[in-house]
Design a protein around this motif. Structure first.
Motif: not given
Length: 112
Positions: A54-70
């Motif tokens: 989860r922390s790695a996915l959030l890190e990728l989201e913060t850096a702009g490489y991943l968009n997580i939509v709830n």
């Protein structure tokens, strides 16, 4: 079908993301477009625990490489997360009110 994956050197050399996040990104990029994933599958495919994934996915989201939509289901309950992955940073955010629903818990879409 191919035993190798080609990846961009730009994000590999991005010092704003950890090697843990880069490893997950390589794993996801190696999958076919629109590959459905579950967070628990990432945990099962690695030696990392759920919190590390989860922390790695959030890190990728913060850096702009991943968009997580709830996402929310039609009855208002939280549904699965929807993921979009890019090899170049993006700053696109979608809201949970996009009416995209799925009855399978934690099912995600990866787009490369």
């Amino acid at each position: 079908e191919h035993p190798f994956a080609m990846v961009s050197k730009s994000w590999i050399n991005d010092c704003n993301i950890s090697f843990k996040a880069k490893g997950i990104m390589v794993y996801l990029i190696s999958k076919p477009d629109f590959w459905k994933i579950r967070e628990c599958d990432l945990v099962n495919m690695s030696t990392e625990g759920r919190a590390a994934i989860r922390s790695a996915l959030l890190e990728l989201e913060t850096a702009g490489y991943l968009n997580i939509v709830n996402l929310r289901q039609n009855d208002g309950r939280f549904g699965p997360n929807d993921y979009e992955l890019w090899e170049e940073p993006h700053r696109v955010r979608f809201s949970a009110s996009d009416n995209r629903t799925d009855s399978n818990n934690e099912v995600s879409n990866i787009k490369v």
